[in-house]
Scaffold this active site. Structure first.
Site, PDB file in Angstrom:
ATOM      1  N   ARG A 101      30.689  67.550  40.448  1.00  0.00           N
ATOM      2  CA  ARG A 101      31.579  67.986  39.509  1.00  0.00           C
ATOM      3  C   ARG A 101      32.817  67.105  39.245  1.00  0.00           C
ATOM      4  NH1 ARG A 101      36.315  70.205  41.141  1.00  0.00           N
ATOM      5  NH2 ARG A 101      36.262  71.274  43.096  1.00  0.00           N
ATOM      6  N   ASP A 199      46.739  65.800  48.118  1.00  0.00           N
ATOM      7  CA  ASP A 199      45.850  66.263  46.848  1.00  0.00           C
ATOM      8  C   ASP A 199      46.408  65.617  45.855  1.00  0.00           C
ATOM      9  OD1 ASP A 199      44.426  67.918  44.944  1.00  0.00           O
ATOM     10  OD2 ASP A 199      44.333  69.720  46.255  1.00  0.00           O
TER      11      ASP A 199
END
Length: 288
Positions: A101, A199
């Site tokens: 994804r 992140d």
């Protein structure tokens, strides 16, 4: 020297996003864009009025960015799509890979979209980082990525910062603004064991890199030389991404998640804001 920054954070949007991500300030619209990847939703929030909107997508959505001509570009499960100003959808690049994804994405100074992917099972090397121009031309920049995450550029556009989360590093590459070519990948800084995983990221007007820490409950700022000089702690463990917004780009917006937490804290999945945290750089819209 590391400085703990006693930030007066506020809850901008109280939410229960499974995987809140990708805050982006849309200066033309005067609102914040952000996504809930696993909730397949694109959110907007106007801090001036408190107005919020939600658009549900057909697939998991890793990122949503403004387009120069209006509408949005979306980094989806099966490729990159466009939402036109009238709300209609079409694919810019349809590239479905079973088990993969779209994840974080960023718009470069030249208006190109740098879209990351990852495997749902986080297979090492199963993701990519691809540069797409406005006409849909795609070039794979990195093809041995596990969890493609934060991407950003120095204020002069000559450096690109990049995170592949499991490496625990924030890397820096030389970037040619004229061609989009990157070279010389090297570590800028590393997150130590026990402090979480890097992140999303954003770069401020001083060239400092702000990094959200998944499982770290904080946002860190690193200087251009890689020194850690500021830490903003938040009341949730899964901090995913950050971006400057507001009319003067001084407010730091931070997205968070609750996916996988057995007993999520009350504010997990909300969007936080730290007023006056620094000074951001205006982000370009996608030139497509």
């Amino acid at each position: 020297m590391t400085a703990a920054y006693e930030a007066a954070y506020e809850v901008a949007v109280r939410a229960e996003a499974r995987l809140g991500e990708g805050p982006t300030w849309d200066a033309r619209a005067g609102h914040l864009l952000w996504v809930d990847i696993l909730g397949s939703r694109v959110h907007t929030y106007d801090p001036a009025t408190g107005r919020r909107t939600v658009r549900t997508t057909e697939q998991h959505v890793g990122a949503a960015k403004p387009r120069a001509g209006g509408g949005l570009v979306l980094n989806l499960r099966d490729g990159v799509g466009l939402v036109d100003p009238d709300g209609s959808f079409r694919w810019l690049r349809h590239d479905p890979v079973p088990g993969r994804r779209g994840n974080d994405a960023a718009v470069a100074p030249d208006g190109s979209l740098w879209a990351g992917t990852m495997r749902y099972d986080e297979t090492p090397g199963g993701g990519t980082l691809t540069r797409l121009t406005g006409d849909g031309t795609a070039v794979t920049v990195l093809d041995d990525v596990t969890v493609s995450n934060g991407t950003g550029w120095s204020p002069d556009g000559r450096l690109m910062y990049y995170i592949d989360t499991p490496t625990r590093r924030i890397d820096v590459l030389d970037h040619d603004p004229a061609t989009g070519r990157v070279t010389g990948r090297r570590p800028l800084a590393a997150v130590e064991d026990g402090a979480g995983f890097p992140d999303g990221l954003t770069v401020d007007a001083d060239g400092c890199v702000w990094v959200a820490l998944w499982q770290g409950g904080a946002v860190r700022r690193y200087t251009p030389s890689g020194d850690l000089d500021r830490v903003i702690e938040l009341p949730v463990p899964l901090v995913t991404a950050c971006a400057f917004g507001g009319p003067d780009l001084t407010d730091l917006y931070v997205t968070t998640a609750r996916a996988g937490l057995e007993s999520p804290p009350p504010l997990a999945g909300s969007v936080f804001v730290v007023p006056g945290a620094g000074k951001g750089v205006a982000q370009p819209a996608f030139a497509g």
